[in-house]
Design an enzyme around this catalytic site. Structure first.
Site, PDB file in Angstrom:
ATOM      1  N   CYS A 272       0.821  -1.217   0.000  1.00 25.67           N
ATOM      2  CA  CYS A 272       0.000   0.000   0.000  1.00 25.67           C
ATOM      3  C   CYS A 272       0.852   1.262   0.000  1.00 25.67           C
ATOM      4  O   CYS A 272       0.393   2.323  -0.415  1.00 25.67           O
ATOM      5  CB  CYS A 272      -0.942   0.000   1.197  1.00 25.67           C
ATOM      6  SG  CYS A 272      -1.949  -1.487   1.245  1.00 25.67           S
TER       7      CYS A 272
ATOM      8  N   HIS B 125      -3.912   6.649   3.265  1.00 32.29           N
ATOM      9  CA  HIS B 125      -4.209   5.371   2.606  1.00 32.29           C
ATOM     10  C   HIS B 125      -5.628   4.951   2.988  1.00 32.29           C
ATOM     11  O   HIS B 125      -6.018   5.033   4.151  1.00 32.29           O
ATOM     12  CB  HIS B 125      -3.186   4.324   3.038  1.00 32.29           C
ATOM     13  CG  HIS B 125      -3.532   2.946   2.579  1.00 32.29           C
ATOM     14  ND1 HIS B 125      -3.888   2.669   1.283  1.00 32.29           N
ATOM     15  CD2 HIS B 125      -3.601   1.764   3.263  1.00 32.29           C
ATOM     16  CE1 HIS B 125      -4.153   1.379   1.176  1.00 32.29           C
ATOM     17  NE2 HIS B 125      -3.996   0.816   2.360  1.00 32.29           N
TER      18      HIS B 125
ATOM     19  N   ASN C 126     -10.137  -0.942  -0.375  1.00 34.54           N
ATOM     20  CA  ASN C 126      -8.688  -0.780  -0.262  1.00 34.54           C
ATOM     21  C   ASN C 126      -8.045  -1.216  -1.580  1.00 34.54           C
ATOM     22  O   ASN C 126      -8.049  -2.404  -1.903  1.00 34.54           O
ATOM     23  CB  ASN C 126      -8.185  -1.627   0.911  1.00 34.54           C
ATOM     24  CG  ASN C 126      -6.695  -1.510   1.143  1.00 34.54           C
ATOM     25  OD1 ASN C 126      -5.961  -0.984   0.305  1.00 34.54           O
ATOM     26  ND2 ASN C 126      -6.244  -2.006   2.276  1.00 34.54           N
TER      27      ASN C 126
END
Ligand code: UT7
Length: 326
Positions: free
Chosen positions: A113, A253, A283
């Site tokens: 990520c 994020h 996500n």
């Protein structure tokens, strides 16, 4: 002093939407559980022909158009991904061919990520050494290819998509990357990982191989995510004699709304200064920050002179924060 500035951004999402209601038919879960525990309502899932490099190249082309740069002007093309099109060659080489960026050297980085933030920092370092260089950084994932669709702990969380930014050097102004605070801790790899396909050399087949899909210890990750991003942001601001009140927009994020809210509260960032689009995309790992950045720009949430803070956290562990003046 030369700083790396972002000249343009772009994003691209697969067309197919997978809703929480559809997931209710696939695993034992509910829309209310998913919304209340994660903040996610729906996510995009790659459909026929939406290969990772195609979606990545679409985002890249939009960033080039926004920057007013031709693909052949690029000197470097970096794709951050943990769900590459194939294992070899890099997805970046596929994107290079798709865009016609034949003067660029191209490679992938694997930082989960945190991949886009690592990539932007990397581009900034190349640009400081060679200020006229034009760099395309893409964060792109088809995580749907790496999900165990019978595991309710993970299949509700992730989505597909890509975001991109074009950078080059600028001297004498205030704009551009101010600095980054990046970290990794490989001791904690077991909290989130994806195994490779079966090894062709059985001597080095990892023990307890379960399959090439995402495995996660969500509650442990949650605790690390909030604490590590908070520390990173505070360290970075202090290093540059900036205060949390100086931030105009925080782009965290997009993993879980409760992580974002915890971070916001600990840092005392007002809600209107935090960008969230997690509800629509889930996500998307390395694509989450560049998609959010692109949408924030299109929504007019970032104006010239604004101080933008990215903060990121993912498998590895990898995490950090990056500050830039728009
Ligand atoms: O991007 C990289 C970084 N990723 C992250 O940082 C992810 C961080 N973690 C999270 O976002 C959260 O931990 C999750 C959303 C993954 C899980 O939320 P949680 O509040 O930590 O739940 P939990 O894992 O502690 O599970 C609570 C309960 C369990 O049931 P029992 O053991 O209490 O009976 C789970 O089995 O919720 C159950 N559960 C579900 N129930 C309905 C887990 N997944 C689901 C589900 N639907 N999809």
């Amino acid at each position: 002093m030369t700083r790396a500035v972002i000249l343009g951004t772009g994003s691209s999402l697969p067309e197919r939407i997978l809703t929480n209601a559809e997931l209710e038919q696939m695993v034992e879960t509910s829309d209310s559980w998913i919304q209340s525990r994660t903040g996610i309502s729906e996510r995009r899932i790659a459909g026929p022909g939406e290969y990772l490099y195609k979606v990545a190249a679409k985002a890249g082309q939009k960033a080039l158009d926004a920057a007013g740069i031709k693909a052949e002007d690029l000197g470097l093309l970096v794709v951050a991904t943990v769900s590459p099109h194939i294992l070899m060659p890099s997805t970046a080489c596929f994107v290079q061919a798709e865009l016609g960026a034949f003067n660029a050297f191209a490679y992938d980085i694997s930082a989960a990520c945190a991949g886009f933030t690592y990539g932007i920092d990397l581009a900034g370092k190349y640009i400081c050494a060679q200020p006229d260089m034009k760099v395309l950084v893409v964060g792109a994932e088809n995580l749907s290819t790496r999900i165990n669709w019978e595991d309710r702990n993970t299949c509700i969380l992730f989505g597909d998509g890509a975001g991109a930014a074009v950078l080059t050097g600028e001297s004498g102004g205030e704009r551009g990357i101010i600095g980054a605070d990046l970290h990794s801790d490989g001791r904690l790899w077991r909290l989130l990982y994806t195994e490779a396909p079966p090894s062709m050399n059985k001597d080095v087949q990892p023990p307890d191989w379960k399959g090439p899909f995402i495995q996660m210890n969500g509650s442990e990750l949650f605790k690390h995510a909030v604490r590590l991003m908070e520390n990173s942001v505070k360290t970075l601001l202090a290093k540059h004699q900036l205060d949390i009140g100086d931030i105009d927009l925080m782009i965290p994020h997009q993993a879980n709304i409760r992580i974002i809210n915890n971070l916001k509260d600990r840092l005392a960032v007002p809600e209107e200064k935090v960008f969230v689009n997690l509800n629509r995309y889930g996500n998307t790992s390395s694509a989450s920050i560049p998609i959010a950045l692109d949408e924030a720009l299109h929504e007019g949430r970032i104006q010239p002179g604004d101080l933008v803070l990215m903060c990121t956290f993912g498998a590895g562990l990898t995490w950090g924060a990056l500050l830039l003046r728009w």
